[in-house]
Design an enzyme around this catalytic site. Sequence first.
Site, short mmCIF file in Angstrom:
data_model
loop_
_atom_site.label_atom_id
_atom_site.label_comp_id
_atom_site.label_asym_id
_atom_site.label_seq_id
_atom_site.Cartn_x
_atom_site.Cartn_y
_atom_site.Cartn_z
CB SER A 192 -0.96 -0.05 1.19
OG SER A 192 -1.97 0.91 1.08
CG ASP B 3 -2.62 3.56 -2.19
OD1 ASP B 3 -3.21 3.30 -3.26
OD2 ASP B 3 -2.72 2.84 -1.18
CG ASP C 276 -2.43 -0.99 -3.41
OD1 ASP C 276 -2.30 0.08 -2.79
OD2 ASP C 276 -3.20 -1.90 -3.02
CG ASP D 288 -5.85 -0.12 -1.81
OD1 ASP D 288 -5.01 0.80 -1.64
OD2 ASP D 288 -5.89 -1.14 -1.09
#
Length: 307
Positions: free
Chosen positions: A149, A301, A303, A305
């Site tokens: 993340s 961010d 990734d 999500d």
Amino acid sequence: MHIEQNILDKVNEWLTPTFDEQTHDAIKLMMTSSPKDLEESFYKNLEFGTGGMRGVMGVGTNRINKYTLGKNTQGLSDYMIKSFPGEQLKVAIAYDCRHNSNTLAKVVADVFSANGIHVYLFSDMRPTPELSFALKYLNCHAGIVLTASHNPPEYNGYKVYWQDGGQLVPPQDGEIIEVIEALNYSEIKFEANENLIEYIDVAVDEAFAKSTVENASFNTPTAAKENLKIVYTSLHGTSIKAIPGVLAKAGYTDVNIVPEQEVPNGDFPTVKSPNPEEPEALSMATALANKIGGDIVIGTDPDSDRH
């Protein structure tokens, strides 16, 4: 420096032939030059929780590496085989821009395939929401994303998704943890069955974009879309693979990408933290918006999500 016996026992296990020479060499180097790092790497097991696992990359039980992720994947494979008896099991795997994400994703794919599970592996980095979509689109039983993340560059991780496209929730996570913790590292099946690994990319990308536009258009008038001046930054992450294309398909024509942050980079060189919830991370985007008279700033961010 005195090292506790339980740590030494773990270290000695990792110096057995179950683990590769590269791992042995890294451990021996720490033993002579950095016993504190050795202790940090082995004093506990990296915990698998509701969302999966994340931590610093390196050798040891408290680090993200092929063996800790291999053990997770072996345990998850065993759990799936028990949960869906007689079914041809399928998983989807995605990964982000972090260091080693692509190689760790292949390790995870190898272990699943070695257990007779069909793997759909993205051929390049993709945003996490696309993994959730692919899981359901391809009728998979589970999905994995290799990401940490918005954590610092030295981190990586392993998020687990289930049949509904969402992350694991209790009590299922606890059941899987029990299976993982009961395993020995020697039980991990690393020998890939390449016939069961299928690479995915453009076809899923197009289906994801089409579904996104169809389900999130909100009947916005064409003129409103064309007049909206968007400033967008991926913060060096994976969303660059999807968001510009989806916005274009949706009819948003005035999209201005922050050029210094456009290229995926696991070092995240222009920010202290690649977390769009922190105003400092979006300072370049807001500066561009002020310069060109932007109406909205969008940042994600690594990734994608979180925005």
